[in-house]
Design a protein around this motif. Structure first.
Motif, PDB file in Angstrom:
ATOM      1  N   ALA A  33      -3.132  40.205  15.176  1.00  0.00           N
ATOM      2  CA  ALA A  33      -4.538  40.582  14.939  1.00  0.00           C
ATOM      3  C   ALA A  33      -4.658  41.124  13.515  1.00  0.00           C
ATOM      4  O   ALA A  33      -4.098  42.171  13.197  1.00  0.00           O
ATOM      5  CB  ALA A  33      -4.982  41.625  15.951  1.00  0.00           C
ATOM      6  N   GLU A  39     -10.216  44.397  16.824  1.00  0.00           N
ATOM      7  CA  GLU A  39     -10.445  43.229  17.664  1.00  0.00           C
ATOM      8  C   GLU A  39     -10.304  43.541  19.155  1.00  0.00           C
ATOM      9  O   GLU A  39      -9.502  44.382  19.560  1.00  0.00           O
ATOM     10  CB  GLU A  39      -9.461  42.108  17.301  1.00  0.00           C
ATOM     11  N   ILE A  41      -9.106  42.579  22.888  1.00  0.00           N
ATOM     12  CA  ILE A  41      -8.067  41.785  23.528  1.00  0.00           C
ATOM     13  C   ILE A  41      -8.666  41.205  24.805  1.00  0.00           C
ATOM     14  O   ILE A  41      -9.211  41.939  25.632  1.00  0.00           O
ATOM     15  CB  ILE A  41      -6.830  42.640  23.898  1.00  0.00           C
ATOM     16  N   LYS A 177      -8.674  47.020  23.247  1.00  0.00           N
ATOM     17  CA  LYS A 177      -8.775  46.789  21.809  1.00  0.00           C
ATOM     18  C   LYS A 177      -7.372  46.773  21.200  1.00  0.00           C
ATOM     19  O   LYS A 177      -6.434  47.357  21.746  1.00  0.00           O
ATOM     20  CB  LYS A 177      -9.599  47.904  21.152  1.00  0.00           C
ATOM     21  N   VAL A 178      -7.251  46.131  20.059  1.00  0.00           N
ATOM     22  CA  VAL A 178      -5.958  46.071  19.370  1.00  0.00           C
ATOM     23  C   VAL A 178      -5.424  47.475  19.113  1.00  0.00           C
ATOM     24  O   VAL A 178      -4.217  47.732  19.229  1.00  0.00           O
ATOM     25  CB  VAL A 178      -6.092  45.296  18.037  1.00  0.00           C
ATOM     26  N   SER A 216      -6.543  37.910  20.919  1.00  0.00           N
ATOM     27  CA  SER A 216      -7.447  38.844  20.253  1.00  0.00           C
ATOM     28  C   SER A 216      -8.654  38.038  19.794  1.00  0.00           C
ATOM     29  O   SER A 216      -8.650  36.799  19.824  1.00  0.00           O
ATOM     30  CB  SER A 216      -6.760  39.506  19.050  1.00  0.00           C
ATOM     31  N   THR A 217      -9.696  38.730  19.370  1.00  0.00           N
ATOM     32  CA  THR A 217     -10.945  38.062  18.993  1.00  0.00           C
ATOM     33  C   THR A 217     -10.737  36.934  17.993  1.00  0.00           C
ATOM     34  O   THR A 217     -11.283  35.845  18.142  1.00  0.00           O
ATOM     35  CB  THR A 217     -11.932  39.084  18.389  1.00  0.00           C
TER      36      THR A 217
END
Length: 233
Positions: A33, A39, A41, A177-178, A216-217
């Motif tokens: 990421a 980003e 997850i 989230k990351v 991830s995004t």
């Protein structure tokens, strides 16, 4: 699809032919990421069921131990004492009939989850064509049709997510989230997978977990070995 330089560099760290151990997959997703924002997850689970059949539906809700990292706006349809209960529990918006034209005519959708008491479902049902396609329609299986609105709001704010099949028999859900790091992402992942495994329909035949991947995004997907996933954390 044309991919950017960052994505291509990240993709080099993922072997598309390999099924990874869940923790190893999470490590790779966090490592790859590289966006300037935190980003999300996501977990994508393809199941060996046929969502066209009512007895093979997989739908429910689960409270992730570390939440999703996203601030969730809750709209509650209620009346009487339940309005006060919802407001005191932290609902972002509470109302009844007066909200119908605002949503139908003004296109107001500034909320992420809708909760309703059972006696308000006749009202909410008028919004089915708007809320349904967006996945916002309250549902008893998800715990969003209930008289205990305080508990519903508390669970949602604490990280409760709803999971359900799309038309291709895949479940797509955020698991953090990351910035959470591998350990918290794994806690959320195992909690989600445990719920989905326990929700296996009795009518489902053959292999239930067809494929599981996290991403991830902005990063590449990492496939997980389904044999390393159990119903227990």
């Amino acid at each position: 699809m044309k991919r950017g330089k960052r994505y291509k560099e990240a993709a080099k760290l993922v072997d598309r032919t390999t099924l990874y151990d869940p923790k190893e997959a999470a490590d790779i997703v966090v490592k790859t990421a590289s966006a300037k924002f935190d980003e999300t997850i996501e977990c994508h689970i393809k199941l060996g069921v046929d969502s066209r059949h009512a007895d093979q539906q997989v739908r429910g809700a689960v409270v992730l131990p570390h939440g999703t990292g996203k601030s969730v706006r809750v709209l509650v349809f209620a009346k009487g004492d339940k309005i006060t209960e919802a407001e005191e529990a932290g609902a972002d918006f509470v109302g009844g009939n007066e909200l119908i034209p605002k949503i139908q005519n003004e296109g107001w959708l500034d909320f992420d989850v809708v909760v309703a008491t059972p006696d308000m479902m006749a009202v909410v049902g008028r919004l089915g064509r708007i809320l349904g396609p967006k996945g916002l329609m309250p549902n008893p299986k998800a715990g969003t049709v209930t008289m205990d609105v305080a508990k519903a709001i508390k669970d949602i704010k604490a990280g409760k997510i709803e999971y359900r099949l799309d038309k291709t028999n895949i479940i797509h859900v955020p698991i953090g989230k990351v910035s959470f790091g591998t350990e918290k992402i794994m806690d959320n992942f195992h909690t989600l997978m445990s719920a989905i495994i326990k929700a296996k329909p009795s009518a489902a035949k053959g292999q239930y977990l067809r494929s599981v991947a996290i991403t991830s995004t902005m990063g590449p997907g990492v496939k997980i070995n389904g044999d390393k996933i159990s119903a227990e954390k």
